[in-house]
Design a protein around this motif. Structure first.
Motif, PDB file in Angstrom:
ATOM      1  N   THR A  14       0.835  -1.194   0.000  1.00  0.00           N
ATOM      2  CA  THR A  14       0.000   0.000   0.000  1.00  0.00           C
ATOM      3  C   THR A  14       0.873   1.248   0.000  1.00  0.00           C
ATOM      4  OG1 THR A  14      -0.098   0.095   2.408  1.00  0.00           O
ATOM      5  CG2 THR A  14      -1.833  -1.151   1.296  1.00  0.00           C
ATOM      6  N   HIS A  15       0.242   2.354  -0.292  1.00  0.00           N
ATOM      7  CA  HIS A  15       0.902   3.652  -0.221  1.00  0.00           C
ATOM      8  C   HIS A  15       1.047   4.034   1.248  1.00  0.00           C
ATOM      9  CE1 HIS A  15       1.411   8.010  -0.621  1.00  0.00           C
ATOM     10  NE2 HIS A  15       1.936   7.715  -1.788  1.00  0.00           N
ATOM     11  N   GLN A  16       1.986   4.861   1.562  1.00  0.00           N
ATOM     12  CA  GLN A  16       2.232   5.242   2.956  1.00  0.00           C
ATOM     13  C   GLN A  16       1.053   5.964   3.596  1.00  0.00           C
ATOM     14  OE1 GLN A  16       5.703   7.687   2.685  1.00  0.00           O
ATOM     15  NE2 GLN A  16       4.573   9.510   2.065  1.00  0.00           N
ATOM     16  N   ASP A  17       0.139   6.468   2.796  1.00  0.00           N
ATOM     17  CA  ASP A  17      -1.027   7.169   3.332  1.00  0.00           C
ATOM     18  C   ASP A  17      -2.177   6.228   3.678  1.00  0.00           C
ATOM     19  OD1 ASP A  17       0.338   9.542   3.012  1.00  0.00           O
ATOM     20  OD2 ASP A  17      -0.554   9.980   1.062  1.00  0.00           O
ATOM     21  N   VAL A  18      -2.010   4.932   3.450  1.00  0.00           N
ATOM     22  CA  VAL A  18      -3.054   3.950   3.726  1.00  0.00           C
ATOM     23  C   VAL A  18      -2.753   3.286   5.062  1.00  0.00           C
ATOM     24  CG1 VAL A  18      -4.153   1.819   2.934  1.00  0.00           C
ATOM     25  CG2 VAL A  18      -3.432   3.553   1.269  1.00  0.00           C
ATOM     26  N   ASP A  19      -3.727   3.332   5.978  1.00  0.00           N
ATOM     27  CA  ASP A  19      -3.496   2.727   7.288  1.00  0.00           C
ATOM     28  C   ASP A  19      -3.715   1.218   7.228  1.00  0.00           C
ATOM     29  OD1 ASP A  19      -6.415   2.235   8.870  1.00  0.00           O
ATOM     30  OD2 ASP A  19      -6.448   3.653   7.197  1.00  0.00           O
ATOM     31  N   SER A  22      -7.357  -0.435   7.594  1.00  0.00           N
ATOM     32  CA  SER A  22      -8.326  -0.324   6.499  1.00  0.00           C
ATOM     33  C   SER A  22      -8.161  -1.413   5.441  1.00  0.00           C
ATOM     34  CB  SER A  22      -8.256   1.061   5.845  1.00  0.00           C
ATOM     35  OG  SER A  22      -7.021   1.239   5.174  1.00  0.00           O
TER      36      SER A  22
END
Length: 95
Positions: A14-19, A22
Motif C-alpha cells: 500500500t501507499h504510505q497514506d493507507v493505514d 483499512s
C-alpha cells in the motif's frame, strides 16, 4: 502467515497514506473461504471495530493488543468479548 508452515498466506503493498487497519478485509479476502483462519494477529493499529468485525466474520480469534487508553466496547460489538477481556487482563480498565 501460516504459523504452522511459515508460508505467507496474504500480502498487500500500500501507499504510505493507507493505514493498516483499512486493508485487513482485503488481506483476509486473499484467503479463500474454504481455508480456516484460526487467529489474526497484528499490532495496536488493528484495534478497530472494523478489524474486529472482519475477524469475527471470518470465524477467527484476534491476537491484537488494545491500544493505549482503550475502553470497553458494548458486548454487542463484534470482538468485544475478547477485547474487553484483554483490556481487563492487562489493566487498562477496572473490572
Amino acid at each position: 502467515m501460516d504459523a504452522k508452515t511459515g508460508l505467507v498466506c496474504a500480502a498487500l503493498m500500500t501507499h504510505q497514506d493507507v493505514d493498516d487497519a483499512s486493508v485487513l478485509p482485503d488481506l483476509l479476502a486473499q484467503i479463500t473461504a474454504d481455508v480456516p483462519v484460526d487467529t489474526v494477529g497484528g499490532d495496536g493499529a488493528y484495534d478497530t471495530k472494523q478489524c474486529h468485525a472482519t475477524i469475527a466474520a471470518r470465524g477467527a480469534q484476534p491476537s491484537i493488543p488494545p491500544h493505549e487508553g482503550a475502553t470497553r466496547w458494548a458486548q454487542t460489538t463484534p470482538g468485544a468479548g475478547w477485547r474487553n477481556d484483554a483490556i481487563e487482563t492487562i489493566g487498562l480498565a477496572p473490572a
